[in-house]
Write a protein that holds these residues in place. Structure first.
Motif, PDB file in Angstrom:
ATOM      1  N   LYS A  51      39.812  47.605  51.877  1.00 53.05           N
ATOM      2  CA  LYS A  51      38.821  48.681  51.766  1.00 53.05           C
ATOM      3  C   LYS A  51      39.477  50.049  51.949  1.00 53.05           C
ATOM      4  CE  LYS A  51      35.503  47.774  54.641  1.00 53.05           C
ATOM      5  NZ  LYS A  51      34.178  48.045  55.257  1.00 53.05           N
ATOM      6  N   ALA A  52      40.534  50.082  52.778  1.00 49.71           N
ATOM      7  CA  ALA A  52      41.232  51.343  53.034  1.00 49.71           C
ATOM      8  C   ALA A  52      42.336  51.611  52.015  1.00 49.71           C
ATOM      9  CB  ALA A  52      41.822  51.315  54.445  1.00 49.71           C
ATOM     10  N   GLY A  53      42.501  50.708  51.039  1.00 42.82           N
ATOM     11  CA  GLY A  53      43.543  50.871  50.041  1.00 42.82           C
ATOM     12  C   GLY A  53      44.944  50.647  50.592  1.00 42.82           C
ATOM     13  N   CYS A  70      37.883  34.505  47.366  1.00 46.27           N
ATOM     14  CA  CYS A  70      37.676  33.100  47.730  1.00 46.27           C
ATOM     15  C   CYS A  70      36.989  32.934  49.082  1.00 46.27           C
ATOM     16  CB  CYS A  70      39.011  32.358  47.767  1.00 46.27           C
ATOM     17  SG  CYS A  70      39.791  32.136  46.157  1.00 46.27           S
ATOM     18  N   VAL A  71      37.170  33.899  49.990  1.00 46.92           N
ATOM     19  CA  VAL A  71      36.625  33.732  51.348  1.00 46.92           C
ATOM     20  C   VAL A  71      35.350  34.525  51.556  1.00 46.92           C
ATOM     21  CG1 VAL A  71      38.884  33.217  52.340  1.00 46.92           C
ATOM     22  CG2 VAL A  71      38.088  35.601  52.277  1.00 46.92           C
ATOM     23  N   GLN A  72      34.680  34.906  50.466  1.00 48.68           N
ATOM     24  CA  GLN A  72      33.410  35.614  50.613  1.00 48.68           C
ATOM     25  C   GLN A  72      32.385  34.743  51.326  1.00 48.68           C
ATOM     26  OE1 GLN A  72      32.671  38.500  47.007  1.00 48.68           O
ATOM     27  NE2 GLN A  72      33.603  36.635  46.223  1.00 48.68           N
ATOM     28  N   GLN A  73      31.463  35.388  52.028  1.00 48.16           N
ATOM     29  CA  GLN A  73      30.499  34.689  52.885  1.00 48.16           C
ATOM     30  C   GLN A  73      29.658  33.661  52.104  1.00 48.16           C
ATOM     31  OE1 GLN A  73      29.917  35.046  56.233  1.00 48.16           O
ATOM     32  NE2 GLN A  73      28.262  33.555  56.203  1.00 48.16           N
ATOM     33  N   SER A  74      29.114  34.060  50.966  1.00 51.48           N
ATOM     34  CA  SER A  74      28.218  33.185  50.204  1.00 51.48           C
ATOM     35  C   SER A  74      28.999  32.315  49.225  1.00 51.48           C
ATOM     36  CB  SER A  74      27.205  34.026  49.426  1.00 51.48           C
ATOM     37  OG  SER A  74      26.474  33.231  48.523  1.00 51.48           O
ATOM     38  N   SER A  97      43.661  40.615  33.715  1.00 55.44           N
ATOM     39  CA  SER A  97      42.378  41.287  33.509  1.00 55.44           C
ATOM     40  C   SER A  97      41.830  41.806  34.840  1.00 55.44           C
ATOM     41  CB  SER A  97      41.369  40.320  32.884  1.00 55.44           C
ATOM     42  OG  SER A  97      41.199  39.185  33.710  1.00 55.44           O
ATOM     43  N   ALA A  98      40.885  42.737  34.735  1.00 59.55           N
ATOM     44  CA  ALA A  98      40.292  43.331  35.935  1.00 59.55           C
ATOM     45  C   ALA A  98      39.609  42.270  36.778  1.00 59.55           C
ATOM     46  CB  ALA A  98      39.295  44.416  35.529  1.00 59.55           C
ATOM     47  N   LEU A  99      39.709  42.388  38.091  1.00 60.27           N
ATOM     48  CA  LEU A  99      39.130  41.408  39.015  1.00 60.27           C
ATOM     49  C   LEU A  99      37.764  41.889  39.497  1.00 60.27           C
ATOM     50  CD1 LEU A  99      42.297  40.598  41.156  1.00 60.27           C
ATOM     51  CD2 LEU A  99      41.300  39.206  39.336  1.00 60.27           C
ATOM     52  N   PRO A 100      36.865  40.971  39.817  1.00 61.79           N
ATOM     53  CA  PRO A 100      35.543  41.356  40.327  1.00 61.79           C
ATOM     54  C   PRO A 100      35.668  42.047  41.680  1.00 61.79           C
ATOM     55  CG  PRO A 100      35.622  39.019  39.707  1.00 61.79           C
ATOM     56  CD  PRO A 100      37.027  39.517  39.695  1.00 61.79           C
ATOM     57  N   GLU A 101      34.637  42.802  42.019  1.00 56.48           N
ATOM     58  CA  GLU A 101      34.595  43.406  43.343  1.00 56.48           C
ATOM     59  C   GLU A 101      34.389  42.327  44.398  1.00 56.48           C
ATOM     60  OE1 GLU A 101      35.042  46.540  44.573  1.00 56.48           O
ATOM     61  OE2 GLU A 101      35.819  46.940  42.557  1.00 56.48           O
ATOM     62  N   ARG A 102      35.124  42.389  45.483  1.00 52.97           N
ATOM     63  CA  ARG A 102      34.980  41.396  46.544  1.00 52.97           C
ATOM     64  C   ARG A 102      33.961  41.882  47.564  1.00 52.97           C
ATOM     65  NH1 ARG A 102      37.427  45.822  46.434  1.00 52.97           N
ATOM     66  NH2 ARG A 102      38.506  46.560  48.281  1.00 52.97           N
ATOM     67  N   LYS A 103      33.316  40.927  48.219  1.00 53.99           N
ATOM     68  CA  LYS A 103      32.338  41.241  49.253  1.00 53.99           C
ATOM     69  C   LYS A 103      32.866  40.762  50.598  1.00 53.99           C
ATOM     70  CE  LYS A 103      28.424  41.117  46.060  1.00 53.99           C
ATOM     71  NZ  LYS A 103      27.094  40.523  45.750  1.00 53.99           N
ATOM     72  N   GLN A 104      32.143  41.075  51.648  1.00 55.59           N
ATOM     73  CA  GLN A 104      32.592  40.766  53.003  1.00 55.59           C
ATOM     74  C   GLN A 104      32.871  39.283  53.167  1.00 55.59           C
ATOM     75  OE1 GLN A 104      30.565  42.682  56.343  1.00 55.59           O
ATOM     76  NE2 GLN A 104      30.309  40.672  57.273  1.00 55.59           N
ATOM     77  N   PRO A 105      33.988  38.947  53.796  1.00 55.23           N
ATOM     78  CA  PRO A 105      34.326  37.531  53.978  1.00 55.23           C
ATOM     79  C   PRO A 105      33.479  36.873  55.066  1.00 55.23           C
ATOM     80  CG  PRO A 105      35.988  38.921  55.006  1.00 55.23           C
ATOM     81  CD  PRO A 105      35.055  39.841  54.269  1.00 55.23           C
ATOM     82  N   GLY A 106      33.426  35.546  55.032  1.00 51.24           N
ATOM     83  CA  GLY A 106      32.808  34.799  56.116  1.00 51.24           C
ATOM     84  C   GLY A 106      33.737  34.796  57.309  1.00 51.24           C
ATOM     85  N   PHE A 107      33.172  34.578  58.500  1.00 53.11           N
ATOM     86  CA  PHE A 107      33.967  34.578  59.736  1.00 53.11           C
ATOM     87  C   PHE A 107      34.780  35.856  59.827  1.00 53.11           C
ATOM     88  CE2 PHE A 107      34.004  29.706  59.517  1.00 53.11           C
ATOM     89  CZ  PHE A 107      32.776  29.659  60.153  1.00 53.11           C
ATOM     90  N   HIS A 143      43.736  40.124  46.614  1.00 44.12           N
ATOM     91  CA  HIS A 143      42.383  40.377  46.093  1.00 44.12           C
ATOM     92  C   HIS A 143      41.693  39.039  45.775  1.00 44.12           C
ATOM     93  CE1 HIS A 143      39.673  43.309  43.743  1.00 44.12           C
ATOM     94  NE2 HIS A 143      39.059  42.126  43.766  1.00 44.12           N
ATOM     95  N   VAL A 144      42.406  38.137  45.097  1.00 44.57           N
ATOM     96  CA  VAL A 144      41.837  36.833  44.753  1.00 44.57           C
ATOM     97  C   VAL A 144      41.536  36.047  46.027  1.00 44.57           C
ATOM     98  CG1 VAL A 144      42.277  34.613  43.637  1.00 44.57           C
ATOM     99  CG2 VAL A 144      42.932  36.746  42.487  1.00 44.57           C
TER     100      VAL A 144
END
Length: 575
Positions: A480-482, A511-515, A533-543, A506-507
């Motif tokens: 998030k901080a680059g 893989c460790v996203q909460q949902s 190719s461009a990667l999807p935006e990642r969301k907050q990981p679980g745990f 990034h990948v």
């Protein structure tokens, strides 16, 4: 006086017109239909008369489409006993319909009761009925109750439980012989009723249980512009039926001589029946092809594999591409410490030995299955919006296949050791918190390993002077901080391909996203790691923090909980 006489004449003419028009689709006690004659339904959609199929010279009494240029027979009365000449006559008597030959020998009859006021009528639906003129809404007999190879709109395919009537379709023996062939399609009423195709007494295809939208094994059955469809299950009846949206567009379902169910729709422009759909779409539709606890995926080679946690029962047979012996558990369940692994987008297993209740929600369904050591799996009964009802299985799980779309989820009982295959640092939130194992739980674990490899640090026991996050949270904070470059192990940072490693981080976070739904599939992971190719935006990981893991470990060590919201691995009394 002249006025009265004129009215009498007019009334007589009116009665004559009514009699002529009703006679077109109706037979009374004083009338008959001889070979060469016919009756036509009111809208002229269907005709009843005598015909010879294909190259045969035998004569049969049947019903066919009247406005279709290609003679298409949908029902045959004397399919087992043909007439060998043109002497056949159809009559209506107090015993219903009878077909006799030149000797007045009865070749076929409806074997129905009635009175001297019986009439037979060919309806616009193609249904031939027998009724009493004094009670026209009560049919004493109808051809729709005794179909041949064709399932017409308005028919009920299934059981009348009150009188024990089984309505099923059966193939013709050959195109020249409408006698009953080897294949039938109807409903097996045992357990949760399912539509089954059999060759003689051998099951060849199973459509899967109805799930509120379709049969779970027929993903191609979906809302369409041609027809509507539905399934009825109550104390009196079990049946599937359909209705045309436009009655001027003929459409019919047929079981052919090879046992294949096909829908045809008439194409007026080219004067042909066009194939609209085929129910059995590929080799995975063969009943129990992969045996018990096996799963069929037409995109794999070979198509059969054991469910996760199961192994081939007879490995030598599997090596010879004979999967019929199926699979067995690698680890027997312990009952009180078992959990459930979820499989999505599948055809639900055979329901002959299942139990169901439409009023129970999925969480209570899970609890019931957990408490009963004989329960092998559970699932929703209805997958429409809101999802409801409960399915429980108490036998081996047979005839499962995987779909790319419109499949259904099922939770299969597994030994705890088969689910706890990862150390705590790799355990997905849905399993650690809810005791549920998804296919994408593996993806979470893979993502954790990726981040550990890149950083050279273990997630378990990870600490940092700037925060109290675990390794997953640390990676998330840096990206998030680059500053994801700081995730790379210092010993390789100067010698690696930085852009590729950053892509890998990034990948790993994807893989460790909460949902589980947000995580990519493993095939997508492989594609992303090897692509540009461009990667999807990642969301907050679980745990996200170390505290998350501490709380989960504390919960998972408590084996006396019976809460529906706790772990599935509990000490519950079996019944």
């Amino acid at each position: 006086m002249e006025v009265s006489f004129t009215l009498l004449i007019l009334c007589s003419h009116l009665l004559l017109i009514i009699r002529i028009s009703t006679a077109a689709d109706t037979i009374t006690i004083t009338q008959s239909v001889k070979d060469g004659e016919s009756i036509v339904s009111a809208s002229e959609s269907f005709r009843l008369g005598f015909f010879s199929p294909g190259n045969s010279k035998n004569r049969y009494l049947g019903i066919w489409y009247n406005k279709v240029s290609v003679i298409t027979v949908v029902w045959v009365a004397n399919r087992e006993i043909p007439l060998h000449d043109s002497s056949g006559v159809l009559k209506i008597t107090e015993r219903g319909l009878v077909l006799v030959n030149h000797n007045e020998t009865i070749i076929w009859s409806s074997n129905s009761t009635g009175s001297m006021r019986n009439v037979a009528q060919l309806l616009d639906s193609g249904n031939l009925i027998v009724k009493d003129e004094d009670n026209p809404e009560d049919y004493s007999w109808q051809s729709f109750d005794y179909p041949c190879d064709t399932f017409l709109p308005g028919m009920k395919l299934g059981w009348n439980r009150v009188i024990g009537l089984d309505r099923y379709i059966s193939s013709w023996k050959t195109p020249d012989d409408p006698a009953r062939g080897n294949f039938t399609c109807g409903f097996d009423p045992e357990g949760y009723p399912e539509m089954i195709v059999r060759e003689d007494s051998v099951e060849r295809f199973r459509a899967g249980p109805w799930n509120g939208l379709r049969f779970s094994g027929t993903p191609q059955l979906k809302p369409n512009p041609i027809y509507t469809y539905g399934f009825v299950l109550n104390e009196k009846e079990v049946y599937y039926n359909y209705q045309l949206r436009n009655n001027s567009l003929p459409s019919r379902m047929v079981i052919n001589q090879n046992g294949i169910l096909q829908r045809f729709t008439w194409i007026e422009r080219i004067q042909e029946w066009g194939l609209y759909l085929t129910v059995q779409i590929d080799n995975c539709d063969r009943y129990a092809l992969c045996g018990a606890y096996g799963s069929c995926n037409i995109n794999n080679s070979p198509v059969c594999s054991c469910l996760k946690g199961f192994v081939p029962k007879v490995p030598k047979e599997w090596d010879m591409v004979d999967w019929s012996s199926g699979c067995v558990r690698r680890t027997p369940p312990n009952c009180s410490e078992d959990g459930f692994r979820k499989y999505s987008a599948v055809k639900l297993p055979e329901t002959r030995k299942s139990w169901f209740d439409s009023s129970i929600n999925l969480e209570d369904c899970k609890i019931m299955c957990m408490k009963n050591c004989s329960c092998t799996a559970y699932s929703n009964l209805d997958i429409r919006e809101g999802r409801s009802g409960c399915f429980l299985w108490f036998n081996e799980l047979i005839d499962i296949r995987e779909f790319d779309e419109n499949g259904q989820g099922i939770y299969i009982r597994m030994a705890a050791s088969e689910l706890e295959i990862f150390c705590n640092g790799y355990m997905s939130p849905e399993y650690a918190i809810d005791g549920l194992y998804f296919v994408k739980s593996d993806v979470f674990s893979f993502g954790g390993i990726v981040l550990e490899i890149v950083s050279g640090r273990r997630n378990r026991g990870f600490s940092h002077t700037d925060h109290h996050l675990n390794l997953l949270g640390h990676a998330w904070r840096l990206q998030k901080a680059g500053r994801s470059i700081e995730m790379i192990d210092a010993s390789v940072r100067t010698s690696c391909n930085i852009s590729e490693v950053l892509r890998t981080v990034h990948v790993g976070l994807l893989c460790v996203q909460q949902s589980p739904e947000e995580r990519p599939s493993m095939s997508a992971v492989v594609f992303m790691l090897g692509g540009e190719s461009a990667l999807p935006e990642r969301k907050q990981p679980g745990f996200f923090t170390e505290r998350d893991l501490i709380e989960v470990n504390s919960s998972s060590s408590n084996h006396n909980s019976s809460s529906a919201n706790g772990l599935t691995i509990t000490q519950l009394e079996a019944r």
